[in-house]
Design a protein around this motif. Structure first.
Motif, PDB file in Angstrom:
ATOM      1  N   LYS A 142       4.158   5.762   2.579  1.00 29.30           N
ATOM      2  CA  LYS A 142       4.369   7.130   2.105  1.00 29.30           C
ATOM      3  C   LYS A 142       5.384   7.903   2.964  1.00 29.30           C
ATOM      4  O   LYS A 142       6.251   8.604   2.444  1.00 29.30           O
ATOM      5  N   GLU A 152       0.145   4.160   0.518  1.00 31.08           N
ATOM      6  CA  GLU A 152      -0.227   5.029   1.626  1.00 31.08           C
ATOM      7  C   GLU A 152       0.577   4.661   2.880  1.00 31.08           C
ATOM      8  O   GLU A 152       1.077   5.521   3.590  1.00 31.08           O
ATOM      9  N   SER A 153       0.709   3.347   3.116  1.00 33.52           N
ATOM     10  CA  SER A 153       1.360   2.920   4.362  1.00 33.52           C
ATOM     11  C   SER A 153       2.870   3.144   4.327  1.00 33.52           C
ATOM     12  O   SER A 153       3.515   3.242   5.369  1.00 33.52           O
ATOM     13  N   SER A 190       0.858  -1.176   0.000  1.00 32.65           N
ATOM     14  CA  SER A 190       0.000   0.000   0.000  1.00 32.65           C
ATOM     15  C   SER A 190       0.901   1.235   0.000  1.00 32.65           C
ATOM     16  O   SER A 190       1.689   1.447   0.920  1.00 32.65           O
TER      17      SER A 190
END
Lengths: 441, 441
Positions: free
Chosen positions: A393, A390-391, A388
């Protein structure tokens, strides 16, 4: 007794040797053994430096100084008397003895002499188990190893960091994580300082090291894995490729092994029956494909094509040792399919990483690589591995504002010790081991 | 660029000084600033050792070497030219420049020069924040501090240990614990290595130290507390009382402060405007009652009678500094009511412990004590504090089979740095800070 009642230790027990004859001493230690022969009582007293014999003569003296259970703690004031019948060449004739704490009997495991207690029982009573000189030696060696490592690093411009162990997101694959109840959120225990030592490169710290705990919630139960262990990590900027990391590592390792040999070589030979061998440089380097071929030839196909099994590592280690006389071997350019997203891939063959493992006596003790520092490529690789974005980032953001080419390695402290001493189990090289089932002591 | 394309760094930027004139160099770093004056372009290039100026002459050269955004990473090959107009006395005239990674614009926080970003924003972009030489200096100091500590310990017979951070039961009070989901059980993160450094004493390791993370689930938000921080711990056997621990600590501290002063004194003065002062021994010692009187007199009654508030510590520090000219003061013999069950109490007054705190510029940086090593007394004290004997059994069992009188202290690494540099917030002294709200980066 509350304290020592004014006594101050003048000597360690390992110092009670021929040449000290006539000296007045105060020593302190654990009563390893008492033996009565005729009217004489021999007390074997032990501390971290060794054992010494204390000699009581006659019933009156024995009565005066009292009877000590095994492992009781006493302080002895007396005179050193040379005695060639004692291994150390000297013993202590006491003028006064103080009982500090009396040990309960029986001891749950035997401390002096051979014990047939099972490893699990020994670990239950680890504080008694470590009283054995052979087991205590591990922590002397560990101290020497770490200090030698740090000396070499600092001489080469490295800084020491302490990265957080409480993570907001996984640092590696996302598997084998320990969740932590962190107020109203879930945090995770760091599986490695990977992201943070790379943050240090992006922060311009140039070269860093860290020695600290890492956590892996692996439900395995082997002689080489724990759920918590001491990881030795370094990261260096301005490298050409992973070859620079390997070259650094092997010189650093020679410095460390030399220091261990000088400081503890003799004791290690005596207690563990093995020689500490300082590797000759360069350490042999073979490709993953060569390693896989060696393994396939020796033991047939085991495991996946893109991975080396534990058994495979063992035969690769053996084969190289037989062929090149080296306990160490670098296996480099592992398949991308088996390595984490932050490893850099080869320009001419993206199925292969600029990563390597170091195998010591048949067991992997290091994983290193050049890291991918190009933002777009890193994002691409994270996607390819199904992470992910997002995780990760907070981590990929490190690479947006200028970053030097860099690489590093992670190194298992207890694996090094286990392999160096030819131990059967990593639990013997750990102060207080943690696995799926063990949270005590 | 993937690597350095065959270039090897010859010099750190801090080495580009008068005296190096005419030397061919390859340097690498972050573009701190570029300035055009007429036909000249000045690049300020920075690495961990300092900044150097790179001078491009004429439009053609500027066009050839390209335009660099701030904080981009470049490598420069060139000749050192002495120039008395530059602070360092020299600059680099490049023959070639390679852009390694280009930084995005704009930067989220300013790196070169003064920034007015809020601390919280700076911490969000900590990897950029640390690029500032003043902030990077913290990690140089930290490295020096830790190495000096270890040197002193090892010279004095200490062994390094790594105790587990995953605990089966609380190590201290039971409050402020982080629970960990540990397979089918709940584990806890260690609040201190207390039980384990004492285990080392019961294991006969004689003297040990540990530098590692500890975890406190305190829902507080102050300039001196975090939920995870680096604790510096030691424990020594064969002491008469807590006075021996204090005597050891002050000599050790002198060694450390001396080393910091020698190594970084000048830079600290320049960047932080403070002098590193090596304490004169003995460090003043006052009793808790004296400290409380000082506090009451100066600021009136604050907090409980058996405790010193933060404000109380501050005025005690100030008062002693004014009176004795010491930045440090030992406050000893704290009330038993406020100290943990494993502290030893005084024989002649059991309401008082053989424990102490060390206050540095008004903030507590150490708690130490003699430990209660007598099994029955320890059990009694655990009961008195209302602990479950079952949950501390693994620990109290250490004391059944002979144990030397011992004591030690825990010491906050980042508090030491904060107080030494007169920082306002402990977050500035931490690589990647953790509190109730912060788990990133």
């Amino acid at each position: 007794m509350v304290g020592l009642d004014g006594w101050k230790r003048t000597n360690m027990l390992g110092e009670i040797k021929k040449g000290l004859g006539g000296r007045e001493v105060i020593v302190m230690g654990f009563v390893r053994e008492t033996r009565d022969i005729g009217k004489l009582r021999f007390i074997i007293l032990g501390d971290i430096t060794g054992n010494a014999q204390v000699l009581l003569k006659g019933k009156e003296e024995i009565a005066r100084f009292g009877d000590f259970t095994k492992e009781s703690v006493i302080a002895v004031k007396g005179t050193v008397k040379e005695n060639l019948e004692v291994v150390s060449g000297a013993e202590i004739v006491p003028s006064d003895i103080r009982l500090i704490t009396k040990a309960e009997t029986p001891l749950p495991i035997q401390v002096y002499g051979r014990t047939d207690a099972l490893l699990d029982t020994r670990l239950d009573w680890r504080f008694l188990d470590i009283r054995k000189p052979k087991n205590a030696l591990v922590f002397k060696i560990e101290t020497t190893i770490e200090m030698a490592m740090r000396e070499y690093w600092i001489k080469n411009g490295f800084l020491e960091i302490h990265s957080p162990k409480l993570m907001g997101a996984p640092s590696e694959t996302g598997a084998d994580l320990f969740p932590v109840v962190h107020f109203d959120r879930t945090a995770y225990l760091a599986q490695s300082p990977q992201f943070y030592k790379q943050m240090a490169m992006c922060a311009g710290l140039d070269r860093v090291f860290e020695i600290g705990p890492v956590f892996r919630a692996e439900p395995s139960n082997t002689t080489r894995h724990g759920t918590e262990y001491t990881s030795i990590d370094m990261e260096m900027s301005w490298i050409e490729s992973h070859e620079d990391v390997m070259e650094f590592e092997e010189r650093w390792l020679v410095h460390v092994m030399k220091r261990v040999k000088e400081t503890h070589g003799e004791e290690i030979r005596k207690m563990y029956g093995v020689d500490v061998i300082v590797p000759k440089l360069p350490i042999p380097r073979i490709s993953f494909n060569e390693a896989k071929n060696i393994s396939n030839k020796a033991i047939g196909k085991t495991g996946a094509d893109d991975d080396l099994t534990d058994e495979g590592e063992r035969v690769v280690g053996e084969t190289i040792n037989r062929k090149d006389g080296s306990e160490f071997v670098f296996v480099k350019e592992y398949p991308w399919s088996k390595k984490p997203f932050y490893h850099m891939r080869k320009e001419d063959d993206p199925s292969v990483t600029k990563g390597y493992d170091l195998i010591f006596n048949g067991v992997e003790i290091t994983t290193g690589s050049q890291r991918e520092h190009r933002y777009e490529v890193l994002i691409h690789q994270a996607k390819e591995k199904g992470l992910s974005l997002e995780s990760v980032k907070f981590y990929t953001d490190f690479f947006k504002y200028g970053v030097p080419p860099h690489g590093g390695f992670g190194f298992g402290l207890t694996r090094l010790i286990k392999q160096m001493l030819h131990m059967e189990n990593i639990r013997e090289a750990t102060f207080a081991f943690r696995d799926m089932k063990r949270l005590f002591p």
